[in-house]
Design a protein around this motif. Structure first.
Motif, short mmCIF file in Angstrom:
data_model
loop_
_atom_site.label_atom_id
_atom_site.label_comp_id
_atom_site.label_asym_id
_atom_site.label_seq_id
_atom_site.Cartn_x
_atom_site.Cartn_y
_atom_site.Cartn_z
N MET A 1 1.97 -16.82 -1.56
CA MET A 1 0.85 -16.50 -2.45
C MET A 1 0.67 -14.99 -2.53
O MET A 1 0.64 -14.31 -1.51
N PRO A 2 0.55 -14.44 -3.73
CA PRO A 2 0.31 -13.00 -3.85
C PRO A 2 -1.09 -12.64 -3.36
O PRO A 2 -1.99 -13.48 -3.36
N GLN A 3 -1.27 -11.42 -2.95
CA GLN A 3 -2.58 -10.94 -2.53
C GLN A 3 -3.26 -10.31 -3.74
O GLN A 3 -2.97 -9.18 -4.12
N LEU A 4 -4.18 -11.05 -4.34
CA LEU A 4 -4.87 -10.58 -5.54
C LEU A 4 -6.36 -10.44 -5.23
O LEU A 4 -7.20 -11.16 -5.76
N ASP A 5 -6.65 -9.50 -4.35
CA ASP A 5 -8.03 -9.27 -3.94
C ASP A 5 -8.59 -8.07 -4.69
O ASP A 5 -7.88 -7.41 -5.46
N PRO A 6 -9.89 -7.76 -4.54
CA PRO A 6 -10.48 -6.63 -5.27
C PRO A 6 -9.78 -5.30 -5.02
O PRO A 6 -9.68 -4.47 -5.93
N GLU A 7 -9.32 -5.09 -3.80
CA GLU A 7 -8.64 -3.83 -3.50
C GLU A 7 -7.35 -3.70 -4.31
O GLU A 7 -7.01 -2.63 -4.80
N ARG A 8 -6.63 -4.81 -4.43
CA ARG A 8 -5.41 -4.79 -5.24
C ARG A 8 -5.77 -4.55 -6.71
O ARG A 8 -5.06 -3.81 -7.42
N PHE A 9 -6.86 -5.14 -7.18
CA PHE A 9 -7.26 -4.92 -8.56
C PHE A 9 -7.59 -3.45 -8.79
O PHE A 9 -7.21 -2.87 -9.81
N LEU A 10 -8.31 -2.84 -7.85
CA LEU A 10 -8.65 -1.42 -7.99
C LEU A 10 -7.41 -0.54 -7.99
O LEU A 10 -7.41 0.53 -8.59
N ALA A 11 -6.36 -0.99 -7.33
CA ALA A 11 -5.14 -0.19 -7.23
C ALA A 11 -4.32 -0.24 -8.53
O ALA A 11 -3.85 0.80 -9.01
N ASP A 12 -4.15 -1.43 -9.10
CA ASP A 12 -3.27 -1.52 -10.27
C ASP A 12 -3.66 -2.61 -11.27
O ASP A 12 -2.88 -2.92 -12.18
N GLY A 13 -4.87 -3.17 -11.12
CA GLY A 13 -5.30 -4.21 -12.06
C GLY A 13 -4.40 -5.43 -12.04
O GLY A 13 -4.26 -6.11 -13.06
N PHE A 14 -3.80 -5.72 -10.87
CA PHE A 14 -2.82 -6.80 -10.75
C PHE A 14 -1.62 -6.54 -11.67
O PHE A 14 -1.18 -7.39 -12.43
N GLU A 15 -1.10 -5.31 -11.60
CA GLU A 15 0.06 -4.88 -12.40
C GLU A 15 -0.22 -4.94 -13.91
O GLU A 15 0.69 -5.10 -14.72
N LEU A 16 -1.48 -4.75 -14.29
CA LEU A 16 -1.88 -4.97 -15.67
C LEU A 16 -1.12 -4.09 -16.66
O LEU A 16 -0.60 -4.58 -17.68
N THR A 17 -1.06 -2.80 -16.41
CA THR A 17 -0.43 -1.89 -17.37
C THR A 17 1.05 -2.22 -17.57
O THR A 17 1.53 -2.32 -18.70
N ALA A 18 1.76 -2.40 -16.47
CA ALA A 18 3.19 -2.70 -16.57
C ALA A 18 3.42 -4.02 -17.28
O ALA A 18 4.31 -4.15 -18.14
N GLN A 19 2.61 -5.03 -16.96
CA GLN A 19 2.79 -6.35 -17.57
C GLN A 19 2.46 -6.33 -19.06
O GLN A 19 3.14 -6.97 -19.86
N LEU A 20 1.40 -5.60 -19.43
CA LEU A 20 1.01 -5.56 -20.83
C LEU A 20 2.04 -4.81 -21.67
O LEU A 20 2.33 -5.20 -22.81
N ALA A 21 2.60 -3.74 -21.13
CA ALA A 21 3.63 -3.00 -21.86
C ALA A 21 4.84 -3.89 -22.13
O ALA A 21 5.39 -3.90 -23.24
N VAL A 22 5.24 -4.66 -21.13
CA VAL A 22 6.37 -5.58 -21.32
C VAL A 22 6.03 -6.64 -22.36
O VAL A 22 6.84 -6.94 -23.25
N PHE A 23 4.83 -7.19 -22.29
CA PHE A 23 4.44 -8.24 -23.22
C PHE A 23 4.41 -7.74 -24.66
O PHE A 23 4.84 -8.44 -25.59
N LEU A 24 3.91 -6.52 -24.86
CA LEU A 24 3.81 -5.95 -26.21
C LEU A 24 5.12 -5.32 -26.68
O LEU A 24 5.24 -4.94 -27.85
N GLY A 25 6.06 -5.16 -25.75
CA GLY A 25 7.34 -4.57 -26.12
C GLY A 25 7.26 -3.09 -26.40
O GLY A 25 7.96 -2.58 -27.29
#
Length: 246
Positions: A1-25
């Motif tokens: 199980m990945p560690q998706l706690d508030p501290e991880r969210f504050l660090a990278d938004g659960f990889e939000l930027t990288a994942q959104l860039a890939v999704f949008l191409g």
């Protein structure tokens, strides 16, 4: 199980930027340029494209991937607030979890990683949101614990939920009181609903997609107070926790 706690969210938004860039191409550099404009670009669709009588169609068809950019900008720019809502969710979430209008999936993903949670049912009108969240779940190893659906009418969803999460959604609905009644009908006896709302178009019209009619707001609060009992929590945020009235 990945560690998706508030501290991880504050660090990278659960990889939000990288994942959104890939999704949008697009590149992460282009995404960084577009994110600050996300809210303005979405608001620019009003009033020509936004008809309050067709709010559902607006979010399902008109906004497209623009909603992803607006939500990502909000989550990254309000990370401290989102982190506290994740702490609140971790305090109450268990069993079968409904994330209603879950947007980019921050709360759904975090819930799916909690040991007390059996499954997360992500519901959102926007097909781009659903596709993005499904991709995020697969990338984070949570695809077997999180499933995406258009609406609550889908027969694959459970009849009752142990936890309902509905954040930054109710103010976008033409009948938020009716939505509360729907939630009440789908809650297990000891279920908890985490809710917030902002029935205000802004001092300068900066929230054109919010409903704020006095009669609508009064019906909402009468329903809320008649059907639910608030549960205390220690976080100084707008989100509240409720169980059904006995």
């Amino acid at each position: 199980m990945p560690q998706l706690d508030p501290e991880r969210f504050l660090a990278d938004g659960f990889e939000l930027t990288a994942q959104l860039a890939v999704f949008l191409g697009i590149s992460t550099e282009e995404l960084a340029d577009r994110l600050p404009l996300g809210t303005e670009d979405l608001a620019a669709l009003h009033p020509g494209a936004f008809d309050p009588e067709q709010a559902g169609a607006f979010y399902e068809e008109t906004v497209g991937t623009g909603h992803l950019l607006e939500l990502a900008a909000w989550h990254l720019g309000s990370a401290d607030y989102i982190a506290d809502t994740l702490r609140l969710q971790a305090r109450f979430a268990r069993g079968q979890v409904l994330d209603f209008g879950g947007g980019i999936g921050s709360h759904a993903l975090a819930a799916a990683a909690l040991p007390e949670v059996e499954a997360v049912w992500f519901v959102d009108l926007n097909p781009h949101n659903r596709a993005f969240v499904q991709q995020r779940a697969e990338r984070l190893g949570l695809a077997d614990r999180l499933r995406c659906f258009r609406d609550l009418a889908d027969p694959q969803l459970p009849e009752r939920f142990d936890t309902i999460v509905c954040l930054d959604v109710l103010e976008h609905l033409a009948d938020p009181a009716g939505q509360l009644e729907t939630f009440a009908a789908r809650m297990a006896p000891q279920a908890i609903a985490l809710l917030n709302w902002y029935f205000f178009k802004g001092f300068h019209g900066e929230y054109p997609f919010h409903f704020d009619e006095p009669a609508l707001v009064e019906r909402f609060f009468r329903t809320l107070q008649g059907r639910f009992l608030e549960q205390f929590h220690p976080y100084l945020i707008t989100t509240r926790a409720y169980r059904l009235q006995a």
